[in-house]
Scaffold this motif. Sequence first.
Motif, PDB file in Angstrom:
ATOM      1  N   GLN A   1       0.841  -1.213   0.000  1.00 22.47           N
ATOM      2  CA  GLN A   1       0.000   0.000   0.000  1.00 22.47           C
ATOM      3  C   GLN A   1       0.871   1.256   0.000  1.00 22.47           C
ATOM      4  O   GLN A   1       0.568   2.214  -0.688  1.00 22.47           O
ATOM      5  N   ASN A   2       1.948   1.218   0.746  1.00 19.77           N
ATOM      6  CA  ASN A   2       2.877   2.357   0.781  1.00 19.77           C
ATOM      7  C   ASN A   2       3.430   2.643  -0.598  1.00 19.77           C
ATOM      8  O   ASN A   2       3.533   3.792  -1.022  1.00 19.77           O
TER       9      ASN A   2
ATOM     10  N   ILE B   1       2.110   1.830  -3.465  1.00 16.64           N
ATOM     11  CA  ILE B   1       1.063   2.382  -4.340  1.00 16.64           C
ATOM     12  C   ILE B   1       0.888   3.877  -4.055  1.00 16.64           C
ATOM     13  O   ILE B   1       0.837   4.696  -4.962  1.00 16.64           O
ATOM     14  N   LYS B   2       0.848   4.159  -2.750  1.00 11.26           N
ATOM     15  CA  LYS B   2       0.619   5.549  -2.350  1.00 11.26           C
ATOM     16  C   LYS B   2       1.747   6.439  -2.891  1.00 11.26           C
ATOM     17  O   LYS B   2       1.498   7.475  -3.514  1.00 11.26           O
ATOM     18  N   GLU B   3       2.933   5.958  -2.697  1.00 10.13           N
ATOM     19  CA  GLU B   3       4.111   6.698  -3.132  1.00 10.13           C
ATOM     20  C   GLU B   3       4.081   6.895  -4.648  1.00 10.13           C
ATOM     21  O   GLU B   3       4.293   7.999  -5.162  1.00 10.13           O
TER      22      GLU B   3
ATOM     23  N   LEU C   1       1.515   6.764  -6.643  1.00 11.96           N
ATOM     24  CA  LEU C   1       0.403   7.634  -7.069  1.00 11.96           C
ATOM     25  C   LEU C   1       0.742   9.105  -6.846  1.00 11.96           C
ATOM     26  O   LEU C   1       0.401   9.955  -7.655  1.00 11.96           O
ATOM     27  N   GLU C   2       1.412   9.385  -5.748  1.00 10.63           N
ATOM     28  CA  GLU C   2       1.793  10.782  -5.471  1.00 10.63           C
ATOM     29  C   GLU C   2       2.654  11.324  -6.619  1.00 10.63           C
ATOM     30  O   GLU C   2       2.426  12.431  -7.099  1.00 10.63           O
TER      31      GLU C   2
ATOM     32  N   LYS D   1      -2.678   4.896 -14.452  1.00 11.63           N
ATOM     33  CA  LYS D   1      -2.157   4.762 -13.086  1.00 11.63           C
ATOM     34  C   LYS D   1      -1.680   3.343 -12.793  1.00 11.63           C
ATOM     35  O   LYS D   1      -0.589   3.122 -12.262  1.00 11.63           O
TER      36      LYS D   1
ATOM     37  N   THR E   1       6.309  15.467  -0.203  1.00 10.04           N
ATOM     38  CA  THR E   1       4.961  15.150   0.252  1.00 10.04           C
ATOM     39  C   THR E   1       5.019  15.027   1.761  1.00 10.04           C
ATOM     40  O   THR E   1       6.111  14.952   2.331  1.00 10.04           O
TER      41      THR E   1
ATOM     42  N   GLU F   1       4.311  12.543   3.701  1.00 11.47           N
ATOM     43  CA  GLU F   1       4.952  11.311   4.206  1.00 11.47           C
ATOM     44  C   GLU F   1       6.212  10.930   3.415  1.00 11.47           C
ATOM     45  O   GLU F   1       7.149  10.379   3.948  1.00 11.47           O
TER      46      GLU F   1
END
Length: 528
Positions: free
Chosen positions: A222-223, A225-227, A229-230, A279, A317, A319
């Motif tokens: 998940q991290n 993906i988040k990274e 996507l940012e 994406k 960002t 995080e």
Amino acid sequence: MIYSTWISQYHSVFLIISSIITYVQSDVSRPRGVSLSKAPLYSPTKDFTCFDGTMTIPFSYVNDDYCDCFDGSDEPGTSACLNGVFHCTNAGHRPQNIPSSRVNDGVCDCCDGTDEYASSAKCGNTCEELGKEARAEAQRIAELYKAGSHLRVELIEKGNSKRNEMAEQLSQLEKDKAEAEKVRDEKEVLKNDLETQENDALKVYREAEEKEKQRKAEEERQNTIKEALEQFNRFDSNQDEVLTIDEMKVANVFDKNKDGEVDEDEIKYFIGDRESIDKESFIENTWSLLKPLLMMEQGMFKPAGEEGADTEDIEQTEEGDAEDTMGDLDADADQEEEGDLDSQDHDVEEHEPDQQTGVYDEETQKLVDRATEARREHSDAERTVREIESNIRKIQQNLEKDYGLQQEYATLDGQCWEYEDKEYVYKLCLFQKVTQKSKNGGGEIGLGNWGEWAGPDHNRYSVMKYINGIACWNGPSRMTIVQISCGLETKLLSVTEPYRCEYKMEFTTPAACDDVSNAPLHASHDEL
Ligand code: MAN
């Protein structure tokens, strides 16, 4: 010519007369050079048949100085036949057979002088004197053997009791082995039982650990993906959820070769032949290629803290700062350091749970401790069996060794004797090995390991062979021959190296005082 014919005739007549005289003078009638045992084969009243049976000739042809028989048997008393045999009685000493070519050759071969009956050599009769010396020597040897044989009997007794002891030890060890195997099997059953219990108890921990692993992996995914996507959103300037080539061209981070321009090949590297990526595709394919470059960029612009980050390429960002990104890459390593359960799982697999951590509940820890103890006891029991087996093998090897006809050499096994010459100290350890050590330093050189008895058939135990020593420089392995003779003391008498890397030792021991007929004096068989 005439003169030489006369000489030859004269010589023949002389020979005939002298052989008649000899014939008449002997106690038992026999031609010159014939032994008592062969006398019946020469009968003056009959024709003579050669020993090989190839011819029968008149008896007058015997010793007529002309060789008639192929085997030389018609000329025992002359040198006419190259292969004839002349017998000298040597009264007062030992009879002797010599090649008849030595008859009348001017050299006294027989102590009674009979081989030179028609030559210029003046051979006296030395048989009495020699016989006396030989009898004294024979007497000395007989006494040596007699005294030695008493000591030999002691060696035999000791040897036999040593072998009996070894046989007893062997049967005791066989019993011990059966007992030890029983204990080992019991310990194995116990160990297996406790390990089953241990495994059951640890299952809960392993499952929990597995779950934790999965949770961490998911969190990491998940991290990522988040990274990703940012970053995607950052490059997707029109926010249409598709990243086009044009959008990528303006982002410096895609400029792999740092020439100030993002060209087609660089774009291809990240998205292949496509015109744009969505994406999912960015997360799936592009992110893993891009992330290292981003990290490099960040590293470059961030010498000490976060202040220097390349704000043109990447906005910080909340995080996803540089340290975090780095941290993510090191996630695997961190994870390994992190988990107590991880290391416990490894230990469990090895059956050596880390008892220091105290992570198990009391009940489980007890089971682990009991299983650990059971494993230790089982491996101790296995070791005991192996030790007994190795002792059994050693004794069996010794029992299989040939210690002489009556075990007279058994007690000498493993005993060592030394001999020093100018250069070396030699060591013979019976039934084990032979070594050589230079007096000028350096280590021991192996001159051979116990091989076999190598004496002649009638006296097998007179020679030992030690083989497969250290290889000779540019040559074969060193080896040693040990000549054994009867002596009141067990002793290494001499060491020589008659051929390079082949050593000869002379060794005496009462163990060899068994058969006086094997003594050197008696071993020479004069009678052909
Ligand atoms: C050493 C010794 C000698 C042997 C030579 C052969 O010096 O073992 O006995 O002859 O090696 O090179």
